[in-house]
Design a protein around this motif. Structure first.
Motif, short mmCIF file in Angstrom:
data_model
loop_
_atom_site.label_atom_id
_atom_site.label_comp_id
_atom_site.label_asym_id
_atom_site.label_seq_id
_atom_site.Cartn_x
_atom_site.Cartn_y
_atom_site.Cartn_z
N TRP A 26 0.87 -1.17 0.00
CA TRP A 26 0.00 0.00 0.00
C TRP A 26 0.91 1.22 0.00
N SER A 27 0.49 2.28 0.67
CA SER A 27 1.31 3.48 0.78
C SER A 27 1.59 3.73 2.26
N TRP A 28 2.51 4.65 2.53
CA TRP A 28 2.83 4.98 3.92
C TRP A 28 1.58 5.44 4.67
N GLY A 29 0.83 6.35 4.07
CA GLY A 29 -0.37 6.85 4.73
C GLY A 29 -1.42 5.78 4.92
N GLY A 30 -1.58 4.91 3.92
CA GLY A 30 -2.57 3.85 4.02
C GLY A 30 -2.25 2.88 5.15
N PHE A 31 -1.01 2.43 5.19
CA PHE A 31 -0.61 1.53 6.28
C PHE A 31 -0.73 2.21 7.64
N ASN A 32 -0.37 3.49 7.70
CA ASN A 32 -0.50 4.22 8.96
C ASN A 32 -1.94 4.24 9.45
N ALA A 33 -2.88 4.40 8.52
CA ALA A 33 -4.29 4.44 8.92
C ALA A 33 -4.68 3.16 9.64
N LEU A 34 -4.11 2.04 9.20
CA LEU A 34 -4.41 0.76 9.83
C LEU A 34 -3.65 0.56 11.14
N ARG A 35 -2.40 0.93 11.15
CA ARG A 35 -1.54 0.61 12.29
C ARG A 35 -1.62 1.62 13.43
N SER A 36 -1.74 2.91 13.09
CA SER A 36 -1.54 3.95 14.10
C SER A 36 -2.77 4.77 14.45
N ALA A 37 -3.76 4.80 13.57
CA ALA A 37 -4.94 5.63 13.85
C ALA A 37 -5.68 5.11 15.08
N PRO A 38 -6.30 5.98 15.85
CA PRO A 38 -7.07 5.52 17.02
C PRO A 38 -8.15 4.53 16.61
N LEU A 39 -8.41 3.57 17.47
CA LEU A 39 -9.42 2.55 17.16
C LEU A 39 -10.79 3.19 16.92
N ALA A 40 -11.09 4.25 17.65
CA ALA A 40 -12.38 4.92 17.45
C ALA A 40 -12.48 5.47 16.03
N TRP A 41 -11.37 6.01 15.51
CA TRP A 41 -11.36 6.51 14.13
C TRP A 41 -11.54 5.36 13.15
N LEU A 42 -10.87 4.26 13.40
CA LEU A 42 -11.01 3.11 12.51
C LEU A 42 -12.46 2.64 12.45
N ARG A 43 -13.08 2.53 13.59
CA ARG A 43 -14.46 2.04 13.62
C ARG A 43 -15.41 2.99 12.87
N ARG A 44 -15.15 4.27 12.99
CA ARG A 44 -16.07 5.25 12.42
C ARG A 44 -15.75 5.61 10.97
N HIS A 45 -14.46 5.65 10.62
CA HIS A 45 -14.09 6.24 9.33
C HIS A 45 -13.35 5.30 8.37
N PHE A 46 -12.82 4.19 8.86
CA PHE A 46 -11.93 3.43 7.97
C PHE A 46 -12.65 2.82 6.78
N ALA A 47 -13.88 2.38 6.95
CA ALA A 47 -14.60 1.78 5.83
C ALA A 47 -14.70 2.75 4.65
N ALA A 48 -14.98 4.02 4.94
CA ALA A 48 -15.05 5.03 3.88
C ALA A 48 -13.67 5.31 3.31
N TYR A 49 -12.67 5.35 4.17
CA TYR A 49 -11.28 5.55 3.73
C TYR A 49 -10.88 4.44 2.76
N TRP A 50 -11.23 3.22 3.10
CA TRP A 50 -10.89 2.05 2.27
C TRP A 50 -11.59 2.12 0.92
N ARG A 51 -12.85 2.50 0.92
CA ARG A 51 -13.59 2.58 -0.35
C ARG A 51 -13.00 3.62 -1.28
#
Length: 224
Positions: free
Chosen positions: A191-216
């Protein structure tokens, strides 16, 4: 990551003029879906994370690990003086940039006619023609022939995939969340640096709320 270092050592060493021109995108390049420091394999990402955690100030480390722009116009590791701030651990895509020139590309393509499938040779010529940089000097010309063959045969990609398959990106909770949100069993291979960071480092609350849209909306992820 010893296997990663061994693989990197197959690439001819180069010396860059240090202008940083290959580390940011022009408007035309951005509109044509070019990307900086891509593809970045999972093992390479973790290798760079380890370096960042050991060699950067807390503030800069936080900035880099919180960077989640998937396809930035400027590489986040480009320094103020246009130098690469992670040069010792830069990924393969950066190491191979400019390692071949039009003469060496043509010479190696001719040398392997009848030896390798013509489709592989054509793909090599097409890909490497886009990686030529007149501001890069090759310091180890004795490695060029083997390097070119490895490119034609896809050896680098296979090895990066093998090494990356053995690397976990993050903990079990994040992986379960990733699986639920994407329907995929395994972490992205590249992937890219930013993409991997979104998975590894972003707060879990952000992942639950925003990652699906980020992925799409992601442009650089392998969809297969």
């Amino acid at each position: 990551m010893r296997d990663l270092e061994v693989l990197y050592d197959q690439v001819p060493a180069t010396r860059c003029a240090g202008t940083g021109d290959c580390c940011w995108l022009t408007d035309e390049e951005f509109d044509n879906y070019y990307a900086t420091m891509f593809p970045l394999y999972r093992a390479e990402y973790v290798h760079i994370v380890n370096y960042v955690e050991q060699h950067f100030s807390p503030q800069r480390r936080q900035e880099l690990l919180n960077f989640t722009e998937e396809r930035p116009r400027r590489c986040p590791f480009l320094g103020a003086d246009h130098s690469c701030t992670i040069y010792p651990v830069r990924p393969l895509i950066c190491r191979t940039y400019g390692a071949l020139n039009p003469v060496s590309i043509a010479r190696q393509a001719i040398a392997h006619q009848g030896d390798l499938p013509s489709a592989q040779i054509r793909a090599f010529v097409r890909r490497e023609a886009g990686m030529v940089c007149p501001r890069v000097a090759v310091l180890e010309p004795e490695k060029v022939a083997r390097h070119a063959r490895m490119l034609m045969e896809g050896t680098y990609e296979r090895e990066l995939a093998r090494i990356s398959a053995e690397v976990e990106l993050a903990g079990a909770e994040r992986k379960r969340l990733f699986q639920r949100l994407t329907g995929r069993e395994e972490w992205p291979l590249r992937w890219s640096w930013g993409g991997f960071n979104a998975l590894r480092s972003a707060p879990l609350a952000w992942l639950r709320r925003h990652f699906a849209a980020y992925w799409r909306k992601a442009e650089l992820i392998d969809r297969k």
